[in-house]
Structure formats: C-alpha cells, structure tokens
Design a protein around this motif. Structure first.
Motif, PDB file in Angstrom:
ATOM      1  N   VAL A   1       0.837  -1.199   0.000  1.00 10.35           N
ATOM      2  CA  VAL A   1       0.000   0.000   0.000  1.00 10.35           C
ATOM      3  C   VAL A   1       0.875   1.254   0.000  1.00 10.35           C
ATOM      4  CG1 VAL A   1      -1.980  -1.124   1.094  1.00 10.35           C
ATOM      5  CG2 VAL A   1      -0.246  -0.018   2.515  1.00 10.35           C
ATOM      6  N   GLU A   2       0.331   2.319  -0.525  1.00 10.79           N
ATOM      7  CA  GLU A   2       1.077   3.569  -0.718  1.00 10.79           C
ATOM      8  C   GLU A   2       1.727   4.070   0.571  1.00 10.79           C
ATOM      9  OE1 GLU A   2       2.684   6.062  -3.404  1.00 10.79           O
ATOM     10  OE2 GLU A   2       1.230   4.542  -3.942  1.00 10.79           O
ATOM     11  N   THR A   3       1.028   3.982   1.687  1.00  9.60           N
ATOM     12  CA  THR A   3       1.588   4.490   2.951  1.00  9.60           C
ATOM     13  C   THR A   3       2.787   3.674   3.427  1.00  9.60           C
ATOM     14  OG1 THR A   3      -0.045   3.201   4.184  1.00  9.60           O
ATOM     15  CG2 THR A   3      -0.575   5.528   3.746  1.00  9.60           C
ATOM     16  N   ASP A   4       2.907   2.450   2.961  1.00 12.98           N
ATOM     17  CA  ASP A   4       4.041   1.597   3.349  1.00 12.98           C
ATOM     18  C   ASP A   4       5.156   1.578   2.303  1.00 12.98           C
ATOM     19  OD1 ASP A   4       2.656   0.905   5.628  1.00 12.98           O
ATOM     20  OD2 ASP A   4       1.890  -0.981   4.804  1.00 12.98           O
ATOM     21  N   LEU A   5       4.958   2.303   1.216  1.00 12.61           N
ATOM     22  CA  LEU A   5       5.875   2.197   0.083  1.00 12.61           C
ATOM     23  C   LEU A   5       7.295   2.664   0.411  1.00 12.61           C
ATOM     24  CD1 LEU A   5       5.778   1.169  -2.765  1.00 12.61           C
ATOM     25  CD2 LEU A   5       5.179   3.457  -3.538  1.00 12.61           C
ATOM     26  N   GLU A   6       7.459   3.848   0.964  1.00 13.98           N
ATOM     27  CA  GLU A   6       8.807   4.344   1.250  1.00 13.98           C
ATOM     28  C   GLU A   6       9.558   3.441   2.217  1.00 13.98           C
ATOM     29  OE1 GLU A   6       9.663   8.514   1.814  1.00 13.98           O
ATOM     30  OE2 GLU A   6       7.849   9.024   0.692  1.00 13.98           O
ATOM     31  N   PRO A   7       8.951   3.046   3.353  1.00 15.27           N
ATOM     32  CA  PRO A   7       9.678   2.123   4.231  1.00 15.27           C
ATOM     33  C   PRO A   7       9.977   0.782   3.551  1.00 15.27           C
ATOM     34  CG  PRO A   7       7.729   2.989   5.354  1.00 15.27           C
ATOM     35  CD  PRO A   7       7.693   3.473   3.941  1.00 15.27           C
ATOM     36  N   ALA A   8       9.073   0.313   2.699  1.00 20.24           N
ATOM     37  CA  ALA A   8       9.305  -0.953   2.002  1.00 20.24           C
ATOM     38  C   ALA A   8      10.503  -0.840   1.061  1.00 20.24           C
ATOM     39  CB  ALA A   8       8.055  -1.370   1.229  1.00 20.24           C
ATOM     40  N   ILE A   9      10.630   0.292   0.377  1.00 17.57           N
ATOM     41  CA  ILE A   9      11.789   0.502  -0.496  1.00 17.57           C
ATOM     42  C   ILE A   9      13.070   0.475   0.324  1.00 17.57           C
ATOM     43  CG2 ILE A   9      12.971   2.221  -1.936  1.00 17.57           C
ATOM     44  CD1 ILE A   9      10.145   3.045  -2.951  1.00 17.57           C
ATOM     45  N   ASP A  10      13.060   1.188   1.459  1.00 22.25           N
ATOM     46  CA  ASP A  10      14.253   1.200   2.326  1.00 22.25           C
ATOM     47  C   ASP A  10      14.597  -0.205   2.811  1.00 22.25           C
ATOM     48  OD1 ASP A  10      14.547   3.944   2.046  1.00 22.25           O
ATOM     49  OD2 ASP A  10      13.472   4.401   3.919  1.00 22.25           O
ATOM     50  N   ILE A  11      13.584  -0.969   3.150  1.00 19.37           N
ATOM     51  CA  ILE A  11      13.813  -2.341   3.625  1.00 19.37           C
ATOM     52  C   ILE A  11      14.430  -3.197   2.526  1.00 19.37           C
ATOM     53  CG2 ILE A  11      12.615  -4.474   4.306  1.00 19.37           C
ATOM     54  CD1 ILE A  11      10.657  -2.581   5.894  1.00 19.37           C
ATOM     55  N   VAL A  12      13.889  -3.108   1.314  1.00 19.21           N
ATOM     56  CA  VAL A  12      14.409  -3.912   0.200  1.00 19.21           C
ATOM     57  C   VAL A  12      15.856  -3.521  -0.109  1.00 19.21           C
ATOM     58  CG1 VAL A  12      14.176  -4.453  -2.259  1.00 19.21           C
ATOM     59  CG2 VAL A  12      12.154  -4.426  -0.787  1.00 19.21           C
ATOM     60  N   LEU A  13      16.148  -2.225  -0.130  1.00 19.21           N
ATOM     61  CA  LEU A  13      17.519  -1.790  -0.430  1.00 19.21           C
ATOM     62  C   LEU A  13      18.494  -2.198   0.676  1.00 19.21           C
ATOM     63  CD1 LEU A  13      16.827   1.712  -2.006  1.00 19.21           C
ATOM     64  CD2 LEU A  13      17.454  -0.414  -3.176  1.00 19.21           C
ATOM     65  N   ALA A  14      18.085  -2.075   1.930  1.00 21.14           N
ATOM     66  CA  ALA A  14      18.945  -2.520   3.036  1.00 21.14           C
ATOM     67  C   ALA A  14      19.152  -4.032   2.979  1.00 21.14           C
ATOM     68  CB  ALA A  14      18.333  -2.105   4.374  1.00 21.14           C
ATOM     69  N   PHE A  15      18.098  -4.747   2.644  1.00 16.30           N
ATOM     70  CA  PHE A  15      18.179  -6.195   2.481  1.00 16.30           C
ATOM     71  C   PHE A  15      19.180  -6.552   1.380  1.00 16.30           C
ATOM     72  CE2 PHE A  15      16.647 -10.038   0.275  1.00 16.30           C
ATOM     73  CZ  PHE A  15      16.614 -10.950   1.324  1.00 16.30           C
ATOM     74  N   ALA A  16      19.065  -5.867   0.245  1.00 16.74           N
ATOM     75  CA  ALA A  16      19.982  -6.133  -0.875  1.00 16.74           C
ATOM     76  C   ALA A  16      21.429  -5.854  -0.471  1.00 16.74           C
ATOM     77  CB  ALA A  16      19.592  -5.297  -2.090  1.00 16.74           C
ATOM     78  N   ASP A  17      21.656  -4.720   0.191  1.00 17.27           N
ATOM     79  CA  ASP A  17      23.014  -4.414   0.654  1.00 17.27           C
ATOM     80  C   ASP A  17      23.537  -5.512   1.571  1.00 17.27           C
ATOM     81  OD1 ASP A  17      23.192  -2.044  -0.763  1.00 17.27           O
ATOM     82  OD2 ASP A  17      22.670  -0.769   0.955  1.00 17.27           O
ATOM     83  N   GLY A  18      22.708  -5.940   2.507  1.00 17.51           N
ATOM     84  CA  GLY A  18      23.123  -6.978   3.447  1.00 17.51           C
ATOM     85  C   GLY A  18      23.420  -8.303   2.766  1.00 17.51           C
ATOM     86  N   VAL A  19      22.576  -8.682   1.831  1.00 19.05           N
ATOM     87  CA  VAL A  19      22.771  -9.927   1.090  1.00 19.05           C
ATOM     88  C   VAL A  19      24.102  -9.898   0.345  1.00 19.05           C
ATOM     89  CG1 VAL A  19      21.955 -11.150  -0.977  1.00 19.05           C
ATOM     90  CG2 VAL A  19      20.369 -10.614   0.871  1.00 19.05           C
ATOM     91  N   LEU A  20      24.384  -8.780  -0.300  1.00 19.54           N
ATOM     92  CA  LEU A  20      25.610  -8.680  -1.093  1.00 19.54           C
ATOM     93  C   LEU A  20      26.850  -8.592  -0.202  1.00 19.54           C
ATOM     94  CD1 LEU A  20      24.228  -6.360  -3.866  1.00 19.54           C
ATOM     95  CD2 LEU A  20      24.793  -8.787  -4.081  1.00 19.54           C
ATOM     96  N   ILE A  21      26.766  -7.839   0.877  1.00 19.02           N
ATOM     97  CA  ILE A  21      27.915  -7.729   1.789  1.00 19.02           C
ATOM     98  C   ILE A  21      28.207  -9.070   2.446  1.00 19.02           C
ATOM     99  CG2 ILE A  21      28.671  -6.725   3.990  1.00 19.02           C
ATOM    100  CD1 ILE A  21      27.209  -4.132   3.070  1.00 19.02           C
ATOM    101  N   ARG A  22      27.164  -9.759   2.889  1.00 18.57           N
ATOM    102  CA  ARG A  22      27.344 -11.045   3.570  1.00 18.57           C
ATOM    103  C   ARG A  22      27.544 -12.203   2.597  1.00 18.57           C
ATOM    104  NH1 ARG A  22      22.953 -12.469   7.219  1.00 18.57           N
ATOM    105  NH2 ARG A  22      24.384 -14.136   7.779  1.00 18.57           N
ATOM    106  N   ASN A  23      27.385 -11.930   1.304  1.00 18.23           N
ATOM    107  CA  ASN A  23      27.580 -12.943   0.263  1.00 18.23           C
ATOM    108  C   ASN A  23      26.619 -14.121   0.424  1.00 18.23           C
ATOM    109  OD1 ASN A  23      28.742 -13.873  -2.091  1.00 18.23           O
ATOM    110  ND2 ASN A  23      30.429 -14.895  -1.060  1.00 18.23           N
ATOM    111  N   ILE A  24      25.378 -13.804   0.711  1.00 18.31           N
ATOM    112  CA  ILE A  24      24.346 -14.834   0.856  1.00 18.31           C
ATOM    113  C   ILE A  24      23.915 -15.267  -0.544  1.00 18.31           C
ATOM    114  CG2 ILE A  24      22.017 -15.325   1.703  1.00 18.31           C
ATOM    115  CD1 ILE A  24      22.543 -13.180   3.868  1.00 18.31           C
ATOM    116  N   ASP A  25      23.800 -16.589  -0.722  1.00 16.48           N
ATOM    117  CA  ASP A  25      23.516 -17.116  -2.049  1.00 16.48           C
ATOM    118  C   ASP A  25      22.681 -18.383  -1.937  1.00 16.48           C
ATOM    119  OD1 ASP A  25      23.664 -17.293  -4.824  1.00 16.48           O
ATOM    120  OD2 ASP A  25      25.638 -18.222  -4.835  1.00 16.48           O
TER     121      ASP A  25
END
Length: 186
Positions: A142-166
């Motif tokens: 939903v629109e009201t959750d969109l900005e936090p959801a984007i931040d969560i996905v980007l932080a998740f992506a950073d963490g996955v790549l830094i930790r080399n999760i595969d």
C-alpha cells in the motif's frame, strides 16, 4: 586492425580501460589500484586514462554503470521483471548483482567524499526507487508503506551482497521478505 594504440578507436580504448579497472578493482580493490597500474593494464598511458576519465572516481562510476547496464540487459533477456512473481524477480536481481558486489563498498565509501560518485549514487538511487515503487505497488504494498518498504528492500539487498548470501539461503530470505512486505502475493 589498428597498428598502434593511437589508431585504436575511442570506444575500444574506453572498453579496455573499463575491463582493466573492473578486473583490478576485483583483485586489488579500488584503493589498491593506482591509475598508473590501471593505464598499464589497459595498454594506454596514464595521460590517455585521464583524457577519458578525469579521476579514478569517474572510472569507478563508469565501471559500475556499464556493469549495471549489462545486468539489466541480461535480466530483460531472461524475462525480467515477472510481476506475477515478486520473490522470483527479487531473487534474480540479487543473483545478477553478485557480479558487481566487489564494487559496492568502494562506491558507497567514495560517495561520501566525491561529488561525482555521490551524484552517480543519487541517480542509481532514483532509478532504483522508481523501479522498486512500481514492483512493490504491483506486489500489493500500500502507498503508505511504500517508502519504508523501499528502504527495507535496499537494506536487504546491501546486506545480502555484503554477507555474500547465495543459493537456497538467499531464496528463503527473499521469500520471507516478500511475504512480509506483500502478504497477499505469497
């Protein structure tokens, strides 16, 4: 076939510089790669390097931009984005981004001290935000959750790549994340 490097077309020189930079940044890191070593690896003079790229930061941004463009092209050829499968799409993106994970720490660090890298980072962020907004809306966020959801996905992506999760661990994490952000798609 050119007889000398000076006869080599501009695009070929730039590609040689970017190929050498990508390889050296992966092997030695950004800080461990001098412009002299980079020019030598590309078969050009340091002066030629600076003709095409005013700073090593410009080289870093060009390497990352080229790699990102290639990733997007590969994903599109493979049918991305599949909006009916947000978890599969995110998994494919993260798998593809593994090709540039060696560049990301330097990119983020240099963005703090280099106006050029910061501007490039900001363009990437704007592009990512637009793409994620569309994908997350499509997934039912939903629109009201969109900005936090984007931040969560980007932080998740950073963490996955830094930790080399595969592999299966990454797939399970992606499925869990998507099910929390957009429960109706699970």
């Amino acid at each position: 076939m050119p007889k000398t490097r000076s006869d080599t077309p501009r695009t070929e020189k730039i590609e040689a510089l970017l190929d050498a930079a990508d390889q050296l940044f992966a092997e030695r890191g950004f800080d461990g790669t001098s412009t002299a070593r980079l020019a030598k690896a590309a078969g050009v003079s340091e002066r030629t390097l600076y003709w095409y790229f005013p700073t090593k930061d410009h080289v870093l941004c060009a390497v990352l931009q080229r790699a990102s463009d290639r990733i997007v092209d590969e994903l599109r050829e493979a049918g991305w984005p599949d909006l009916a499968d947000p978890a599969g799409t995110l998994f494919a993106i993260l798998q593809a981004m593994r090709k540039i994970r060696h560049l990301l720490p330097s990119f983020h660090q240099r963005a703090e001290v280099s106006d050029h890298v910061a501007a490039t980072r900001d363009r990437f962020r704007a592009d990512n935000d637009r793409a994620l907004s569309f994908a997350l809306r499509t997934a039912g966020v939903v629109e009201t959750d969109l900005e936090p959801a984007i931040d969560i996905v980007l932080a998740f992506a950073d963490g996955v790549l830094i930790r080399n999760i595969d592999g299966p661990e990454l797939e399970a994490a992606v499925i869990t994340l998507v099910s929390r952000l957009a429960p109706e798609t699970s």
